[in-house]
Enzyme design. Structure first.
Site, short mmCIF file in Angstrom:
data_model
loop_
_atom_site.label_atom_id
_atom_site.label_comp_id
_atom_site.label_asym_id
_atom_site.label_seq_id
_atom_site.Cartn_x
_atom_site.Cartn_y
_atom_site.Cartn_z
CG HIS A 57 -2.02 0.96 1.19
ND1 HIS A 57 -3.24 0.72 1.76
CD2 HIS A 57 -2.14 2.20 0.63
CE1 HIS A 57 -4.05 1.75 1.58
NE2 HIS A 57 -3.38 2.66 0.87
CG HIS A 59 -1.34 6.43 -1.91
ND1 HIS A 59 -2.54 6.33 -2.58
CD2 HIS A 59 -1.53 5.82 -0.71
CE1 HIS A 59 -3.42 5.70 -1.82
NE2 HIS A 59 -2.83 5.37 -0.68
CG PHE A 60 5.62 5.40 -4.88
CD1 PHE A 60 5.67 5.72 -3.53
CD2 PHE A 60 6.34 4.32 -5.32
CE1 PHE A 60 6.43 4.97 -2.64
CE2 PHE A 60 7.11 3.57 -4.45
CZ PHE A 60 7.15 3.89 -3.11
NE ARG A 61 0.52 11.58 -2.72
CZ ARG A 61 -0.64 11.33 -2.16
NH1 ARG A 61 -1.64 10.84 -2.89
NH2 ARG A 61 -0.84 11.56 -0.89
CG HIS A 176 -10.16 4.03 2.61
ND1 HIS A 176 -9.01 4.79 2.57
CD2 HIS A 176 -10.94 4.61 3.56
CE1 HIS A 176 -9.10 5.79 3.44
NE2 HIS A 176 -10.26 5.68 4.05
CG HIS A 221 -5.85 2.25 5.63
ND1 HIS A 221 -7.20 2.15 5.76
CD2 HIS A 221 -5.62 2.88 4.45
CE1 HIS A 221 -7.79 2.71 4.73
NE2 HIS A 221 -6.84 3.17 3.90
CG ASP A 285 -2.18 4.68 3.63
OD1 ASP A 285 -2.13 4.93 2.41
OD2 ASP A 285 -3.07 5.13 4.37
CG HIS A 289 -0.25 15.39 1.31
ND1 HIS A 289 -0.95 15.42 0.13
CD2 HIS A 289 -0.86 14.46 2.09
CE1 HIS A 289 -1.96 14.57 0.19
NE2 HIS A 289 -1.93 13.97 1.36
#
Length: 419
Positions: A57, A59-61, A176, A221, A285, A289
């Protein structure tokens, strides 16, 4: 053809306590026992050697969000933390809900990833799930039941249709599970109340009961002990931030700890640790940002934190305290995720993937200055951790004492892939 191996890891302490040499050739373990002739030997005496972790899990943008993170910085973080396989989530910009968007994401990762990777497909109203499954989606989701950063929830009818279709494909649906209120809280305690543990547990129970017999469900998560129990026979994922952080031990308005689902009370955090044996997967996860985005009033700050680089080091420090065994840690961070995803295990048996992380004895305090995420911060500043000194990827060194070495990472497509 030469019978020599590429690499031998010498004096490895195996999970059962035996000490052996692990001989590696062409990316896989060839033999564990007495060493075979090899081009290179790495002494592992006094080190903890773990199979490379699989972070299910992240989130590598990337793309227009590359300021937050991209594949290069994200996978540098992964390797430096002992993770050799990452599974990227599809709530990108644009979301991965079309074959073209999915192919572009695979190509972007293939150009820039330093470690092995897989990519999930997004689920929205009208998404062609069969086409994405054939493109190589590892799984579907995370599928949102409540709004989150760059994630829109599915309506109950759309959720039902999607989970039924995913079940027919035999694919894995990652969920989720949350119930969110309408408030825009001003602090961590209010965020917890607006997205309560009770609501998460109810959402897990509802989906598990309605679809668990016909669809392979994986709950992402989980932040509460009740949710772990409610998942029934489905697989359960827990993050380090829900194991290590709590509202009680945080500054009330700390936006760096704002995440969905929220961090919970200290009691809930401790209760979650007590579920250790029932947890299937630990995943980060990783959802970074920038500090600029986080340094705003709490109600305006986006949810999400970086964590792929610190996941294993935090857990290694607790393992050294005797909280759980190396075998238990390997199961939750490497073997069980591999089995759920259908990719070959990394391990010590002949034929297994030769991905390993080598950890020393030194426990250090985490510092954002030493980490590799583009985010440039961590919610674990000062926490004790044990970082790997070396990481082996596909039988070759990929990271050593802060330096990255060119390796040969792989894309793992899902079971429905039709090239």
């Amino acid at each position: 053809m030469s019978s020599r191996c590429d690499l031998v890891l010498a004096d490895v302490t195996l999970p059962d306590g035996r000490v052996a040499d692990v001989s590696i050739r062409e990316g896989n373990v060839r033999h564990t026992g007495a060493p075979l002739p090899a081009e290179q030997v790495i002494s592992c005496r006094g080190l903890v050697v773990l199979p490379g972790a699989v972070d299910m899990h992240v989130h590598f943008r990337g793309g227009i969000q590359r300021e937050k993170e991209d594949w290069e910085s994200g996978t540098m973080s992964a390797l430096a933390g002992g993770v050799t396989v990452v599974v990227d989530q599809p709530n990108t910009v644009p979301p991965l809900t079309s074959p073209e968007a999915f192919r572009n994401r695979v190509a972007e990762a293939g150009r820039n990833s330093l470690c092995n990777f897989a990519i999930n497909a997004g689920v929205a109203q009208g998404t062609d799930l069969i086409a994405l499954w054939r493109e190589g989606a590892m799984a579907f989701g995370e599928i949102f039941m409540a709004p989150s950063s760059y994630g829109e929830p599915l309506s109950p009818p759309a959720l039902s249709a999607a989970l039924s279709a995913i079940g027919r494909l035999g694919a894995l649906a990652t969920i989720h599970a949350e119930k969110a209120g309408p408030a825009r809280p001003d602090d961590l305690a209010g965020h917890d109340l607006n997205r309560p543990a009770k609501g998460e547990t109810e959402a897990v129970r509802e989906v598990a009961r309605a679809y668990g017999e016909h669809t392979r469900l994986h709950f992402c998560h989980l932040s509460a002990a009740g949710s772990v129990i409610a998942a029934g026979s489905s697989s359960r994922e827990v993050t380090p931030h829900h194991l290590f952080l709590s509202v009680d031990q945080s500054i009330p308005g700390d936006t760096l700890r704002k995440v969905n689902p929220p961090i919970r009370s200290e009691k809930e955090r401790r209760d979650l640790w007590r579920m250790w044996e029932r947890i299937d997967v630990i995943a980060s996860d990783q959802a970074p940002h920038t500090l600029r985005e986080k340094n705003v009033p709490f109600r305006d700050a986006p949810s999400g934190i970086p964590g792929v680089e610190t996941m294993l080091p935090l857990l290694l420090a607790r393992m050294k305290e005797g909280l759980f065994s190396p075998a238990s840690l390997i199961e939750k961070t490497s073997w069980r995720p591999s089995d759920l995803l259908g990719i070959p295990r990394a391990g010590f048996l002949p034929g297994e993937r030769a991905d390993f992380a080598l950890y020393g004895d030194e426990v250090i305090a985490i510092s954002a200055d030493d980490l590799h995420s583009r985010a440039g911060w961590t919610p674990y500043e000062g926490f004790p951790a044990v970082f790997p000194s070396q990481v082996i990827l596909g039988g070759a060194p990929a990271y050593r004492e802060g330096e990255f070495i060119e390796a040969a990472p792989r894309w793992f497509p899902g079971r429905g892939y039709h090239p």
